[in-house]
Design a protein around this motif. Sequence first.
Motif, PDB file in Angstrom:
ATOM      1  N   PRO A   1       0.832  -1.204   0.000  1.00  0.00           N
ATOM      2  CA  PRO A   1       0.000   0.000   0.000  1.00  0.00           C
ATOM      3  C   PRO A   1       0.869   1.257   0.000  1.00  0.00           C
ATOM      4  N   ASP A   2       0.480   2.225  -0.766  1.00  0.00           N
ATOM      5  CA  ASP A   2       1.164   3.529  -0.803  1.00  0.00           C
ATOM      6  C   ASP A   2       2.640   3.440  -1.185  1.00  0.00           C
ATOM      7  N   ALA A   3       2.988   2.464  -1.999  1.00  0.00           N
ATOM      8  CA  ALA A   3       4.377   2.332  -2.470  1.00  0.00           C
ATOM      9  C   ALA A   3       4.363   1.739  -3.871  1.00  0.00           C
ATOM     10  N   GLN A   4       5.385   2.043  -4.630  1.00  0.00           N
ATOM     11  CA  GLN A   4       5.471   1.462  -5.969  1.00  0.00           C
ATOM     12  C   GLN A   4       5.820  -0.018  -5.842  1.00  0.00           C
ATOM     13  N   PRO A   5       5.408  -0.831  -6.804  1.00  0.00           N
ATOM     14  CA  PRO A   5       5.721  -2.258  -6.753  1.00  0.00           C
ATOM     15  C   PRO A   5       7.235  -2.499  -6.780  1.00  0.00           C
ATOM     16  N   ILE A   6       7.637  -3.599  -6.188  1.00  0.00           N
ATOM     17  CA  ILE A   6       9.043  -3.999  -6.107  1.00  0.00           C
ATOM     18  C   ILE A   6       9.142  -5.444  -6.574  1.00  0.00           C
TER      19      ILE A   6
ATOM     20  N   TYR B   1      11.644  -8.724  -6.228  1.00  0.00           N
ATOM     21  CA  TYR B   1      12.776  -9.327  -5.521  1.00  0.00           C
ATOM     22  C   TYR B   1      13.215 -10.555  -6.302  1.00  0.00           C
ATOM     23  N   LEU B   2      14.497 -10.623  -6.609  1.00  0.00           N
ATOM     24  CA  LEU B   2      15.060 -11.738  -7.378  1.00  0.00           C
ATOM     25  C   LEU B   2      16.146 -12.410  -6.550  1.00  0.00           C
ATOM     26  N   GLU B   3      16.169 -13.730  -6.575  1.00  0.00           N
ATOM     27  CA  GLU B   3      17.188 -14.475  -5.850  1.00  0.00           C
ATOM     28  C   GLU B   3      17.712 -15.580  -6.758  1.00  0.00           C
ATOM     29  N   ASN B   4      19.041 -15.716  -6.799  1.00  0.00           N
ATOM     30  CA  ASN B   4      19.647 -16.765  -7.609  1.00  0.00           C
ATOM     31  C   ASN B   4      20.939 -17.240  -6.948  1.00  0.00           C
ATOM     32  N   LEU B   5      21.725 -18.039  -7.643  1.00  0.00           N
ATOM     33  CA  LEU B   5      22.958 -18.588  -7.069  1.00  0.00           C
ATOM     34  C   LEU B   5      23.974 -17.513  -6.710  1.00  0.00           C
ATOM     35  N   ASP B   6      23.960 -16.412  -7.410  1.00  0.00           N
ATOM     36  CA  ASP B   6      24.937 -15.336  -7.175  1.00  0.00           C
ATOM     37  C   ASP B   6      24.533 -14.389  -6.049  1.00  0.00           C
ATOM     38  N   GLY B   7      23.311 -14.462  -5.609  1.00  0.00           N
ATOM     39  CA  GLY B   7      22.848 -13.544  -4.567  1.00  0.00           C
ATOM     40  C   GLY B   7      21.413 -13.133  -4.800  1.00  0.00           C
ATOM     41  N   ALA B   8      21.087 -11.946  -4.333  1.00  0.00           N
ATOM     42  CA  ALA B   8      19.726 -11.445  -4.447  1.00  0.00           C
ATOM     43  C   ALA B   8      19.759  -9.978  -4.867  1.00  0.00           C
ATOM     44  N   SER B   9      18.666  -9.540  -5.464  1.00  0.00           N
ATOM     45  CA  SER B   9      18.574  -8.139  -5.856  1.00  0.00           C
ATOM     46  C   SER B   9      17.122  -7.700  -5.820  1.00  0.00           C
ATOM     47  N   VAL B  10      16.951  -6.394  -5.808  1.00  0.00           N
ATOM     48  CA  VAL B  10      15.627  -5.780  -5.827  1.00  0.00           C
ATOM     49  C   VAL B  10      15.614  -4.777  -6.965  1.00  0.00           C
ATOM     50  N   THR B  11      14.525  -4.737  -7.706  1.00  0.00           N
ATOM     51  CA  THR B  11      14.376  -3.712  -8.728  1.00  0.00           C
ATOM     52  C   THR B  11      13.073  -2.968  -8.526  1.00  0.00           C
ATOM     53  N   ARG B  12      13.173  -1.675  -8.714  1.00  0.00           N
ATOM     54  CA  ARG B  12      11.991  -0.806  -8.639  1.00  0.00           C
ATOM     55  C   ARG B  12      11.766  -0.099  -9.971  1.00  0.00           C
ATOM     56  N   ARG B  13      12.659  -0.325 -10.931  1.00  0.00           N
ATOM     57  CA  ARG B  13      12.553   0.358 -12.222  1.00  0.00           C
ATOM     58  C   ARG B  13      11.222  -0.006 -12.877  1.00  0.00           C
ATOM     59  N   PRO B  14      10.439   1.006 -13.233  1.00  0.00           N
ATOM     60  CA  PRO B  14       9.101   0.744 -13.781  1.00  0.00           C
ATOM     61  C   PRO B  14       9.078  -0.233 -14.961  1.00  0.00           C
ATOM     62  N   GLY B  15      10.028  -0.128 -15.865  1.00  0.00           N
ATOM     63  CA  GLY B  15      10.056  -1.042 -17.011  1.00  0.00           C
ATOM     64  C   GLY B  15      10.298  -2.482 -16.594  1.00  0.00           C
ATOM     65  N   ASN B  16      11.198  -2.691 -15.650  1.00  0.00           N
ATOM     66  CA  ASN B  16      11.476  -4.039 -15.147  1.00  0.00           C
ATOM     67  C   ASN B  16      10.278  -4.593 -14.385  1.00  0.00           C
ATOM     68  N   VAL B  17       9.709  -3.764 -13.522  1.00  0.00           N
ATOM     69  CA  VAL B  17       8.549  -4.199 -12.740  1.00  0.00           C
ATOM     70  C   VAL B  17       7.402  -4.579 -13.676  1.00  0.00           C
ATOM     71  N   ALA B  18       7.174  -3.778 -14.708  1.00  0.00           N
ATOM     72  CA  ALA B  18       6.093  -4.060 -15.665  1.00  0.00           C
ATOM     73  C   ALA B  18       6.311  -5.411 -16.346  1.00  0.00           C
ATOM     74  N   ALA B  19       7.557  -5.734 -16.678  1.00  0.00           N
ATOM     75  CA  ALA B  19       7.851  -7.016 -17.322  1.00  0.00           C
ATOM     76  C   ALA B  19       7.517  -8.179 -16.383  1.00  0.00           C
ATOM     77  N   TYR B  20       7.831  -8.044 -15.100  1.00  0.00           N
ATOM     78  CA  TYR B  20       7.516  -9.098 -14.137  1.00  0.00           C
ATOM     79  C   TYR B  20       6.018  -9.171 -13.854  1.00  0.00           C
ATOM     80  N   GLU B  21       5.331  -8.034 -13.860  1.00  0.00           N
ATOM     81  CA  GLU B  21       3.878  -8.056 -13.690  1.00  0.00           C
ATOM     82  C   GLU B  21       3.231  -8.802 -14.855  1.00  0.00           C
ATOM     83  N   GLU B  22       3.743  -8.577 -16.050  1.00  0.00           N
ATOM     84  CA  GLU B  22       3.223  -9.288 -17.228  1.00  0.00           C
ATOM     85  C   GLU B  22       3.522 -10.778 -17.130  1.00  0.00           C
ATOM     86  N   ALA B  23       4.726 -11.120 -16.698  1.00  0.00           N
ATOM     87  CA  ALA B  23       5.089 -12.531 -16.540  1.00  0.00           C
ATOM     88  C   ALA B  23       4.178 -13.201 -15.517  1.00  0.00           C
ATOM     89  N   PHE B  24       3.898 -12.505 -14.415  1.00  0.00           N
ATOM     90  CA  PHE B  24       3.023 -13.055 -13.384  1.00  0.00           C
ATOM     91  C   PHE B  24       1.617 -13.303 -13.933  1.00  0.00           C
TER      92      PHE B  24
END
Length: 96
Positions: free
Chosen positions: A42-47, A49-72
């Motif tokens: 609530p009251d925040a842009q979507p985030i 979270y990605l986790e793999n063998l090399d570690g973990a990362s978070v992206t907030r970039r609208p274009g990246n988030v949109a791609a994951y929303e579409e994948a979901f």
Amino acid sequence: MRAQLEHLAEMVSHPSVTLQVVPFKAGAHAGMNGAFTLLRLPDAQPIVYLENLDGASVTRRPGNVAAYEEAFTDLQILAVGKQESLSMISKAIKEH
């Protein structure tokens, strides 16, 4: 693995849980590129979270988030319904 499957089967009964299984017959899909968690707070842009063998990362970039929303959304379309998902999980429990 059996205990994990049993836990999933138990969680399906909770009203706030939606569990859907993408069957093997669906073929190649966006989920095969790796696990991701799409967080919509609530009251925040979507985030994402990605986790793999090399570690973990978070992206907030609208274009990246949109791609994951579409994948979901695509994964939701490919997945079977709640009852069939539970049936598939139950079958897997019996096999393990």
